[in-house]
Design a protein around this motif. Structure first.
Motif, PDB file in Angstrom:
ATOM      1  N   TYR A 399       0.687  -1.175   0.045  1.00  0.00           N
ATOM      2  CA  TYR A 399       0.008  -0.002   0.254  1.00  0.00           C
ATOM      3  C   TYR A 399       0.953   1.251  -0.018  1.00  0.00           C
ATOM      4  CZ  TYR A 399      -3.994   2.980   1.523  1.00  0.00           C
ATOM      5  OH  TYR A 399      -4.914   3.948   1.419  1.00  0.00           O
ATOM      6  N   GLY A 457      -6.762   0.479  -4.955  1.00  0.00           N
ATOM      7  CA  GLY A 457      -7.195   0.779  -3.412  1.00  0.00           C
ATOM      8  C   GLY A 457      -8.603   0.136  -3.250  1.00  0.00           C
ATOM      9  N   GLU A 460      -8.221  -3.534  -2.885  1.00  0.00           N
ATOM     10  CA  GLU A 460      -7.011  -3.960  -1.889  1.00  0.00           C
ATOM     11  C   GLU A 460      -6.044  -4.796  -2.714  1.00  0.00           C
ATOM     12  OE1 GLU A 460      -8.597  -5.489   1.505  1.00  0.00           O
ATOM     13  OE2 GLU A 460      -9.255  -3.736   2.233  1.00  0.00           O
TER      14      GLU A 460
END
Length: 477
Positions: A399, A457, A460
């Motif tokens: 991330y 995003g 995931e």
């Protein structure tokens, strides 16, 4: 050399993607209700994309003549990734046909709406047709619960397919033993809160059309609005408070909502993630109130919007850009974490964050403890599996890498580093607040990267990596 993706795999993905493409096409027809009510009669802008999606979906469905072939998680992830990608393109075509904006801008708007990011490419949303305003809101409402979840509810009944696709859309909580019943229960809760939001907004003096669209956008933690000033347009503290309540409801796990009646509200009060959301919003709002001269309601609303990754606002972009750097940094910290697992929020999510830090704490305690002592990691009395701790760390690392790449790219194109970091974190976390650098004038390369951020995003990251790896294997020979 071992092949991870075979022709049989591709046929499974194509067939089941076709089912979802038909559902996406049907989604494009829903705004015709508003289009006809408001006598806009822009039928082609909705019908043409719908026919393209339904037609291609039907062709894809008939590629494979063995619909009972067992579907695996890798198939589910590829199907899910493609479905979101396709929904963004078809929705973008609707925006382009209806408003004459470039196709890349239309797709950006569509992806932003579907992923619940809520950054708009339109300079003036108040001149848009009612059908398009409703379509933006509908995309957010559907995207909040999940494109796959909505389509599974109305289009398919396969238990194996439902289970794998449900997992692939970053969902693992079950309200009931079967996925079908879980989806039904989740949708029922979502509809109840949507109706609640619409009624409350109307009672507070908001026009019905605005109430419908704003509720769709906020319960989904999406954040787009029908006014240029977003929720700040209404200049009404009661509307602000209703919005805050809806944002928190949207950021709370559906499993907790499901148990509310059975536990007489205890499931909500006793839920660790809900407790953290309320405490963080209260503490950070109070702290920033004493450390700045920002209007209290604007501060509370913005902190809630950031924590729940909604992106709705009452302060203008220019006003936020002028806030003290310390305030913006605090907002970025909240933007990273987000709300509860099993809700409509984006970002890293609370449970994953808690798991990660508990793993770090365990490592510290094992180093300090006598040789060979194993320190268990527990959450509310239950042991957290080692695999979950490792997965949390891996996801957070990935991330942050995505954020770093996007931040560097914005800086390369000459944007302010501080505002660029805020934008990169907002895009990757599907938050939607930004400080004035994302608009229709953005370089096409940055628009494409921003869309990838929003896409990864929302799902995931891993489903998109699986799809890209499959694509690489197909074309490497």
């Amino acid at each position: 050399m071992m092949r991870y993706v075979t022709k049989s795999d591709l046929k499974i993905v194509a067939r089941n993607s076709g089912i979802l493409m038909i559902g996406i096409g049907i989604m494009c027809l829903v705004p015709l209700i508003m289009d006809i009510i408001y006598l806009e009669f822009d039928l082609v802008s909705y019908i043409l994309p719908a026919l393209i999606s339904i037609g291609l979906g039907y062709i894809f469905m008939n590629i494979y003549d063995n619909p009972n072939k067992k579907i695996r998680l890798k198939h589910g992830m590829m199907i899910s990734s493609f479905a979101w990608f396709w929904a963004g393109i078809i929705g973008g075509l609707v925006f382009t046909l209806a408003t004459n904006i470039p196709l890349i801008d239309g797709i950006f708007e569509s992806v932003s709406a579907l992923t619940g990011t809520g950054i708009t490419i339109f300079v003036n949303v108040e001149i848009l047709p009612h059908g398009i305003l409703f379509f933006r809101a509908l995309e957010q409402w559907i995207g909040g619960l999940g494109v796959i979840v909505i389509v599974l509810r109305f289009v398919t009944s396969s238990g194996s397919l439902s289970s794998k696709l449900y997992q692939s859309e970053a969902r693992d909580e079950r309200l009931k033993p079967s996925i079908k019943n879980t989806i039904n229960a989740t949708l029922k809760i979502y509809l109840i809160y949507t109706a609640f939001g619409i009624i409350m907004y109307v009672l507070a003096g908001m026009p019905l059309f605005d109430a419908i669209c704003n509720t769709f956008c906020i319960i989904s933690t999406g954040g787009m609005a029908v006014k240029n000033a977003n929720i700040g347009y209404y200049q009404n503290d009661l509307i602000y408070l209703i919005s805050i309540i809806i944002m928190i409801l949207g950021a709370t796990s559906f499993l907790v909502h499901y148990k509310i009646i059975k536990t007489k509200g205890k499931s909500l009060i006793e839920d660790l993630q809900f407790q953290i959301i309320i405490c963080v919003i209260a503490v950070v709002s109070l702290m920033l109130y004493f450390l700045s001269d920002i209007v209290p309601m604007e501060l509370l609303f913005t902190v809630t919007s950031v924590m729940t990754t909604t992106g709705a606002s009452v302060a203008s972009v220019d006003a936020m850009a002028g806030w003290p750097s310390f305030v913006i940094i605090c907002l970025m910290g909240l933007m990273l974490v987000g709300g509860s697992n099993g809700s409509t929020v984006g970002a890293i999510k609370l449970l994953r964050t808690i798991t990660f830090f508990k793993g770090v704490y365990r490592n510290v305690m094992e180093i300090m403890s006598p040789t060979n002592r194993i320190v268990p990691v527990k959450l509310k009395g239950s042991k957290i599996p080692e695999a979950e701790i490792a997965q949390a760390g891996n996801f957070i690392a990935l991330y942050l890498m995505f954020i770093l790449f996007t931040w560097a790219l914005f800086c390369l194109f000459g944007y302010d580093p501080f505002k660029s970091l805020f934008a990169a974190m907002s895009l990757q976390g599907n938050n939607g607040l930004e400080l004035g650098i994302i608009s229709h004038t953005l370089n096409p390369v940055l628009k494409i990267v921003s869309m990838i951020d929003m896409w990864t995003g929302r799902l995931e990251i891993y489903p998109i990596l699986i799809l890209l790896r499959a694509g690489f294997e197909i074309f490497k020979k």
